[in-house]
Design a protein around this motif. Structure first.
Motif: not given
Ligand code: C2E
Ligand code: CA
Ligand code: CA
Ligand code: CA
Length: 279
Positions: A31-45
């Motif tokens: 619940k807190q992860a979004l606002e704490r910026r703990e979520l990131v995206l990686h990208y696979q080609p």
């Protein structure tokens, strides 16, 4: 025997309660992860098999929690789905992936298309197309550069909304891929009626090719089916040259997997894009 049985039950219920405790903890932290910026995206080609050309990327969510360490999406996505948290998280993923893509384009890089995974819950929203349209408008990404991946099973679980939502998305000019194809359902009639663009062959069918006769038969059938229906076909989870050679010989369009690259943080993608479109 009786005693062992009772011990068994005790061990079982302790494991069960540990599992429930972890779930409760994960959900609270997520619940807190979004606002704490703990979520990131990686990208696979993804690459075109015949040429090695980069065709695009798939955005994959990563959660790095200071307390829990890195948590696999296979663990937290189902939790987010159950609690409804997937809606704000999914919207963030969509927005962030589109923003990133547009930033690469603005830097003059030929980045192909960006694919974003949609959960069943997101797909059930009747106003999904409006949300997607707002994100495209805000980020300035062209609809043709966005692909949405929907698993075969979530398409099938939402037959009532699927037709409407897919038609609305199609009208926006977005591409739709069926993810984990081959694992979800026995009827193929939906392939004719829904506006789809791409089939992604599930990794479980790729793992044992070219050695396993059942899997090679399934893979060849899916490639032929996609060809007949005019859909692009992508093999996921390609790890070996032998798998790639088999897919090439059988005219699979595109491949994605550790053989080419693991999912990468944005900085590493940038380096790959700057190096040019060929493998
Ligand atoms: P998926 O959509 O089928 O994504 C492919 C998964 O296979 C990814 O796992 C990717 O890292 C992994 N993979 C790619 N190439 C290879 C390979 O060559 N070998 C092997 N063994 N694995 C490979 P990941 O990133 O752990 O994601 C797992 C699942 O979590 C995804 O499966 C997807 O269902 C879900 N997921 C991830 N990000 C999102 C998201 O932003 N939204 C939603 N709704 N679901 C997501
Ligand atoms: Ca996917
Ligand atoms: Ca998949
Ligand atoms: Ca999967």
């Amino acid at each position: 025997a009786k005693l062992a049985g009772r011990n068994c039950i005790r061990v079982f219920s302790r494991e069960l309660s540990e599992e429930i405790q972890r779930r409760v903890l994960l959900e609270a932290r997520l619940k807190q992860a979004l606002e704490r910026r703990e979520l990131v995206l990686h990208y696979q080609p993804k690459r075109e098999i015949s040429t090695g050309r980069l065709t695009g990327w798939e955005a994959l969510l990563r959660w790095q929690s200071p307390e829990l360490g890195s948590v696999s999406p296979d663990e937290f996505i189902p939790l987010a789905e159950r609690s409804g948290l997937i809606l704000p998280i999914g919207e963030w993923v969509l927005r962030e992936a589109c923003r990133q893509m547009r930033a690469w384009q603005d830097a003059g890089l030929a980045a192909g298309t960006m694919a974003v995974n949609l959960s069943a819950r997101q797909f059930r929203q009747m106003d999904l197309a409006e949300e997607v349209s707002a994100v495209l408008r805000d980020t300035g990404l062209a609809p043709a550069d966005l692909e949405l991946e929907i698993t075969e099973s979530s398409l099938m679980d939402n037959l009532a909304t699927a037709a409407t939502v897919l038609t609305d998305l199609e009208r926006l000019g977005i591409r739709i891929a069926v993810d984990d194809f081959g694992t979800g359902y026995s009827s193929l009639s939906y392939l004719k009626t829904f506006p789809l663009h791409c089939l992604k062959i599930d990794r479980s069918f790729i793992r044992d090719i070219p050695g396993d006769d059942n899997d090679t038969a399934i893979v060849r059938t899916i490639i032929a089916l996609a060809g007949t229906l005019g859909l692009t076909v992508v093999a996921e989870g390609v790890e070996t040259e032998a798998q790639l050679a088999y897919l090439r010989a059988n005219r699979c369009d595109q491949a994605q997997g550790y053989l080419f690259s693991r999912p990468l943080p944005p900085e590493a993608c940038l380096a790959l894009l700057r190096a040019g479109p060929r493998r």
